[in-house]
Design an enzyme around this catalytic site. Structure first.
Site, PDB file in Angstrom:
ATOM      1  N   ASP A 131       0.966  -1.295   0.048  1.00  0.00           N
ATOM      2  CA  ASP A 131      -0.086   0.063   0.011  1.00  0.00           C
ATOM      3  C   ASP A 131       0.826   1.287   0.176  1.00  0.00           C
ATOM      4  O   ASP A 131       0.656   2.230  -0.570  1.00  0.00           O
ATOM      5  CB  ASP A 131      -0.929  -0.076   1.129  1.00  0.00           C
ATOM      6  CG  ASP A 131      -2.077  -0.882   1.074  1.00  0.00           C
ATOM      7  OD1 ASP A 131      -2.257  -1.417   0.094  1.00  0.00           O
ATOM      8  OD2 ASP A 131      -2.725  -1.316   2.149  1.00  0.00           O
ATOM      9  N   SER A 160     -14.259  -4.180  -3.126  1.00  0.00           N
ATOM     10  CA  SER A 160     -13.075  -3.494  -2.245  1.00  0.00           C
ATOM     11  C   SER A 160     -13.701  -2.744  -1.270  1.00  0.00           C
ATOM     12  O   SER A 160     -14.950  -2.488  -1.306  1.00  0.00           O
ATOM     13  CB  SER A 160     -12.057  -3.250  -2.956  1.00  0.00           C
ATOM     14  OG  SER A 160     -11.409  -3.919  -3.776  1.00  0.00           O
ATOM     15  N   ARG A 163     -13.851 -14.522  -4.240  1.00  0.00           N
ATOM     16  CA  ARG A 163     -14.523 -13.261  -4.602  1.00  0.00           C
ATOM     17  C   ARG A 163     -14.371 -12.777  -5.866  1.00  0.00           C
ATOM     18  O   ARG A 163     -14.960 -12.010  -6.971  1.00  0.00           O
ATOM     19  CB  ARG A 163     -13.761 -11.949  -3.805  1.00  0.00           C
ATOM     20  CG  ARG A 163     -14.322 -10.699  -4.177  1.00  0.00           C
ATOM     21  CD  ARG A 163     -13.728  -9.763  -2.981  1.00  0.00           C
ATOM     22  NE  ARG A 163     -12.317  -9.416  -3.325  1.00  0.00           N
ATOM     23  CZ  ARG A 163     -11.757  -8.508  -2.631  1.00  0.00           C
ATOM     24  NH1 ARG A 163     -12.262  -7.878  -1.552  1.00  0.00           N
ATOM     25  NH2 ARG A 163     -10.454  -8.309  -2.749  1.00  0.00           N
ATOM     26  N   LYS A 198     -10.893  -5.534  10.714  1.00  0.00           N
ATOM     27  CA  LYS A 198     -10.911  -5.901   9.159  1.00  0.00           C
ATOM     28  C   LYS A 198      -9.879  -7.064   9.135  1.00  0.00           C
ATOM     29  O   LYS A 198      -8.694  -7.215   9.264  1.00  0.00           O
ATOM     30  CB  LYS A 198     -10.210  -4.851   8.460  1.00  0.00           C
ATOM     31  CG  LYS A 198     -10.070  -4.870   6.927  1.00  0.00           C
ATOM     32  CD  LYS A 198      -9.672  -3.895   6.356  1.00  0.00           C
ATOM     33  CE  LYS A 198      -9.816  -3.998   4.643  1.00  0.00           C
ATOM     34  NZ  LYS A 198      -9.212  -4.851   4.266  1.00  0.00           N
ATOM     35  N   CYS A 241      27.503 -22.858  21.858  1.00  0.00           N
ATOM     36  CA  CYS A 241      27.589 -24.568  22.511  1.00  0.00           C
ATOM     37  C   CYS A 241      28.631 -25.255  21.764  1.00  0.00           C
ATOM     38  O   CYS A 241      28.542 -25.389  20.472  1.00  0.00           O
ATOM     39  CB  CYS A 241      26.165 -25.156  22.597  1.00  0.00           C
ATOM     40  SG  CYS A 241      26.404 -26.810  22.913  1.00  0.00           S
TER      41      CYS A 241
HETATM   42 ZN   LIG Z   1      24.237 -27.723  23.328  1.00  0.00          ZN
END
Ligand SMILES: [Zn+2]
Length: 641
Positions: free
Chosen positions: A57, A96, A150, A134, A397
């Site tokens: 838009d 619309s 539609r 809406k 890790c």
């Molecule tokens: Zn781990």
């Protein structure tokens, strides 16, 4: 875009993606802008948006409006994509809605309604207005017998099959209540569907499609999470104009929050039947109705907690959780911070107030910390309990070989990047992990009976086996196949570039110099990529032997020679980017010779700060080109001067 069969005019999918990523319409020709709007609109309605509603838009449609306020495209009812079946006349036109983005526009519309009322002899003070959320779903019309799409607003397709599939009318309502939307509960979507569908729109499209419903859509319908919601039964506020305007913002906010579905604004309408009849409609919209859209691009929220999540590479990502808030219509409750250094430095802890920025992602990014709170930095991996370590700004890790999260996420990554299968999202993969699966190739060995033995339902088990077969039979680009292995620095883009120059069969035998010659690979990246490729080679070869339908990328040309290939350089002075020796090494890696003294054979004298005067005058005498450090770095990066 290719699968949807959208008529894209002259627009290639690559160009469309480029335009979408630019988020600007400034440099587009009128034809390009129109083609892009058509494509973006069709993909959005088909459930695979390239840009979100607000960008559509505010950037692209607004650009067209600015250039041609009366362009016919602006007055067209946006067509829904056709899902087979021939178009039939709708019982009533589905138009619309005219859109407003400011209170002034709302007031101008109210004035038009009052003027029409006065013409009819009605007292404007007696007029009632209705305010509803809406819904941002899939528009349809239910006449009690048939459910229609539609279409173009006057003719749509028969999709009554969705009721035959068990879809209910919202709030246990009756059939035959006219226009509404097919929607899915946001909470349900996040909990059960987000790993299989990119967004609710994508899911809505899957409910409507002619082909057999997949198991997730079936479950969502059975759970009452996906429904047809007639507009007439939406939660509504009703009252007079003065009341409406007195607390306009709060009333809009209340409507905005009143349903657990994605909404993209509120709808205002005059309720008097006689007045509605009198005001009528344009070809595009009813004059007695107005959509007020909210372009809420950012929000402030209070952090409830920050949850660590271990990714496939071992990096631990901080995810902030907060009370649900609407951003561009979507109801959100989580956002990611870049890394734990940011969490620590900026104070993203429980109670911190943060602002969220809208983005195309399902999970938004944290834009700023408005009020910090003490952060909680985890010491152990949330998945395997291994002690975490710092790697730059990231907590990682280090337990790469046996951390459940890293293994599961790598497996899920493979199926996600391959993108020719459904059903192998995080939850399925976690379950497979719990049953001892540790690699993608082991998953490909599973049959429906094996899945059932692990507690998957009979239908889902059949589906998973079928999906595994499909993912091997359906054509997949070699770059995508390679990227699915998740080698660090070999994402889809880099795999595409690499395979333009080298065939897949040669990829594991490339030297760092070979890789460096491809645009986008600097020396470090090439080294990392080469090491990563060596590590996945055995698994890659075993998987390839399962018979994937891998399509080779056409080889564009020989990789371009690096501009430093065969050149002779001399470096002098102090360089900002690093020691002369290190820079010389980089130049050598690209095929250059590095000399100590300037001679007639020297191609470039690279002069840093306080360059040696003798070398400079020698270069001048011998006609050697002198370049500065910035120019040298551009050469290193593969540019020509
Ligand atoms: Zn781990």
């Amino acid at each position: 875009m290719r699968q949807s069969g959208v008529d894209a005019g002259r627009l290639s999918p690559e160009r469309a993606c480029h335009i979408a990523a630019a988020r600007s319409a400034e440099t587009l020709s009128e034809q390009e802008l129109l083609d892009f709007l058509t494509v973006a609109n069709a993909l959005y309605r088909g459930g695979a948006p390239v840009i979100d509603d607000a960008d559509y838009d505010f950037i692209y449609l607004a650009a067209l409006r600015a250039r041609h306020p009366e362009h016919p495209f602006l007055h067209m009812v946006e067509p829904e994509p056709e899902f087979a079946g021939k178009a039939v006349e709708l019982p009533a036109p589905m138009l619309s809605t005219e859109k407003a983005y400011s209170l002034e526009e709302v007031e101008r519309w109210l004035a038009r309604v009052e003027k029409a009322a006065a013409e009819l002899g009605l007292d404007p003070a007696d007029l009632n207005y209705r305010l509803t959320p809406k819904l941002d779903g899939y528009a349809a019309y239910d006449d009690g017998q048939v459910l229609y799409t539609r279409g173009d607003g006057r003719r749509g397709a028969d999709i009554s099959r969705v009721f035959a599939r068990g879809l209910q009318v919202a709030n246990g309502g009756e059939r035959g209540q006219g226009p509404g939307e097919i929607v899915v509960s946001r909470a349900y979507f996040d909990a059960h569907l987000a790993e299989f569908f990119d967004n609710p729109r994508n899911f809505q499209a899957s409910v409507i499609k002619e082909k057999e419903l997949d198991v997730y859509a079936e479950q969502a319908i059975a759970a009452g999470a996906a429904v047809f919601y007639p507009f007439s039964v939406l939660p509504a506020w009703e009252g007079g104009k003065d009341e409406l305007l007195r607390d306009f913002e709060q009333r809009v906010q209340a409507a905005w929050q009143s349903v657990d579905y994605d909404v993209d604004g509120v709808v205002l309408e005059a309720t008097d039947p006689e007045l509605k009849q009198y005001m009528g409609a344009t070809r595009h919209h009813h004059r007695w109705q107005l959509a007020f859209k909210i372009n809420q691009e950012s929000a402030e929220v209070t952090v409830v907690r920050v949850v660590p999540q271990t990714s496939r590479s071992g990096r631990v990502t901080p995810v902030a959780e907060f009370e649900p808030v609407r951003l561009s219509g979507a109801l959100l409750s989580r956002a990611t911070a870049h890394h734990y250094r940011m969490v620590q430095d900026k104070g993203i802890g429980p109670g911190a107030v943060i602002s969220l920025a809208r983005s195309g992602e399902v999970i938004p990014k944290i834009e700023a910390v408005l009020s910090p709170a003490e952060a909680e930095i985890p010491e152990h991996c949330p998945s395997c309990e291994h002690v975490l370590a710092w790697d730059g700004d990231y907590l990682v890790c280090p337990n790469n070989l046996s951390c459940p999260a890293q293994i599961s996420n790598s497996m899920a990554h493979f199926f996600k990047v391959l993108a020719n299968n459904d059903g192998f999202g995080g939850k399925t993969i976690d379950k497979l992990y719990q049953h001892g699966l540790r690699g993608v190739e082991d998953i490909y060995a599973l049959r429906a009976a094996d899945f059932e033995g692990m507690g998957f339902g009979p239908k889902q088990s059949q589906n998973l086996e079928a999906q595994l077969l499909r993912s091997r039979q359906e054509a997949v680009e070699d770059s995508r196949f390679l990227a699915a292995f998740g080698v660090f620095r070999l994402g889809l883009g880099n795999c595409e570039r690499l395979l333009q120059y080298y065939p897949l069969a040669e990829i594991f035998d490339l030297t760092e110099e070979d890789i460096c010659r491809v645009e986008g690979f600097a020396e470090k990246t090439a080294a990392v990529a080469r090491a990563g490729l060596a590590a996945i080679r055995p698994m890659f070869e075993r998987l390839l032997a399962l018979g994937f339908n891998v399509q080779a990328t056409p080889i564009a040309a020989a990789p371009p020679d690096h501009p430093l290939q065969g050149k002779t350089l001399v470096l002098t002075g102090t360089m900002q980017a690093g020691g002369r020796e290190a820079l010389a090494k980089q130049a050598k890696a690209r095929g250059a010779k590095v000399g100590a003294a300037v001679s007639a054979k020297t191609d470039y004298l690279v002069a840093g700060e306080d360059a040696g005067a003798a070398k400079l005058s020698a270069a001048e005498a011998k006609g050697v080109r002198v370049i500065d450090e910035a120019e040298f770095l551009r050469l290193l990066a593969g540019e020509t001067l």
